[in-house]
Design a protein around this motif. Structure first.
Motif, short mmCIF file in Angstrom:
data_model
loop_
_atom_site.label_atom_id
_atom_site.label_comp_id
_atom_site.label_asym_id
_atom_site.label_seq_id
_atom_site.Cartn_x
_atom_site.Cartn_y
_atom_site.Cartn_z
N PHE A 119 61.01 -8.55 66.38
CA PHE A 119 61.43 -9.05 67.69
C PHE A 119 62.54 -8.19 68.28
N PHE B 189 55.22 -3.40 71.65
CA PHE B 189 54.26 -4.35 72.21
C PHE B 189 54.98 -5.31 73.15
N GLY C 120 53.09 0.65 59.08
CA GLY C 120 53.00 -0.05 57.81
C GLY C 120 53.88 -1.27 57.67
N GLU C 121 54.53 -1.64 58.77
CA GLU C 121 55.43 -2.79 58.72
C GLU C 121 54.99 -3.85 59.72
N ALA C 122 55.57 -5.04 59.59
CA ALA C 122 55.30 -6.11 60.54
C ALA C 122 56.09 -5.89 61.83
N PRO C 123 55.59 -6.40 62.95
CA PRO C 123 56.35 -6.30 64.19
C PRO C 123 57.68 -7.04 64.09
N TYR D 82 58.36 -6.50 71.23
CA TYR D 82 58.41 -6.29 69.78
C TYR D 82 58.24 -4.81 69.50
N PHE E 232 57.03 -12.55 61.80
CA PHE E 232 55.74 -12.14 61.24
C PHE E 232 55.81 -12.02 59.73
N GLY E 233 54.70 -12.38 59.08
CA GLY E 233 54.54 -12.06 57.69
C GLY E 233 54.15 -10.60 57.54
N GLU E 234 54.03 -10.14 56.29
CA GLU E 234 53.67 -8.75 56.04
C GLU E 234 52.18 -8.48 56.20
N GLN F 243 56.98 -2.24 66.27
CA GLN F 243 56.35 -2.19 64.95
C GLN F 243 56.39 -0.76 64.43
#
Lengths: 110, 116
Positions: free
Chosen positions: A44, A87, A39-42, A34, B107-109, A36
């Motif tokens: 895929f 990650f 400030g953002e979500a990981p 992953y 994933f969510g935020e 990231q």
């Protein structure tokens, strides 16, 4: 079960290549990668299942060495958009939980 | 909705208070995870729900933490008697059903928790 990632951080110039390694002390069923951004979500990138396959899309590819319980992520001709924290996540069995390593911070300079 | 929804997005609480964090996953995604991410740190596993199986709670850091998943859908992570070290972003992720092509986590935020 937590995987060990190396290096912890990398600074590259745009166009250079990078390799991020992920190793486990236990036999693996799958490896998950992953990325990231701050400030953002990981997000895929790819999953590799035991069997030693290599996968890739665009200029990002990965390998999985089942015998050595290691996976490597290869970033070729890096672009500014590749900056972020990478990650690797490991799962010991199908339907088992995914445990992530501490991440590798990649910074691409123009 | 199309993605994983978490609420609240930000929560500031006083030490000792209880908090509830909610995750509304993607319909049909049978597996659900909670991870915790402290500032600049990795993704710390907390708990894993897979279908009708008993949840894997091995990552919960103390008995102040608990989670439930109702009807195989919405999940709530509860932290009792919050401490300052609980401050972090709590991420929920939904996973495609077993046997799917990718096993991708969505994933969510995240819910950013600050304990004063």
């Amino acid at each position: 079960q937590q995987p060990v990632q190396s290096p912890q951080a990398v600074i590259l110039r745009e166009g250079e290549d990078a390799v991020i390694n992920c190793s486990s002390s236990k036999a693996l069923y799958s490896v998950h990668w992953y990325r990231q951004k701050h400030g953002e979500a990981p997000v895929f990138l790819m999953i590799l299942l035991k069997g030693g396959e290599q996968k890739g899309h665009d200029k990002i590819s990965a390998s999985f060495n089942e015998k050595k319980q290691q996976s490597s992520l290869y970033l070729t001709a890096s672009q500014l958009s590749y900056s972020g924290t990478y990650f690797c996540g490991l799962s010991l069995n199908r339907d088992d939980k995914i445990i992530f390593g501490k991440g590798t911070r990649l910074h691409i300079l123009p | 909705g199309a993605g994983v929804s978490q609420s609240p997005s930000n929560k500031v609480t006083e030490k000792g208070k209880d908090v509830e964090l909610r995750c509304d996953p993607i319909s049909g995604h049978t597996a659900l995870y909670w991870y915790r991410q402290s500032l600049g740190q990795g993704l710390e596993f907390l708990i894993y729900f897979q279908g009708n199986s008993a949840p894997d709670k091995s990552g919960l850091p103390s008995d102040r933490f608990s989670a439930e998943r109702t009807g195989g859908s919405v999940s709530t992570l509860t932290i009792q008697r919050t401490q300052q070290e609980d401050s972090a972003v709590y991420l929920c992720a939904a996973q495609e059903p077993s046997g799917s092509l990718t096993g991708e986590l969505f994933f969510g935020e995240g819910s950013r928790l600050t304990v004063l």
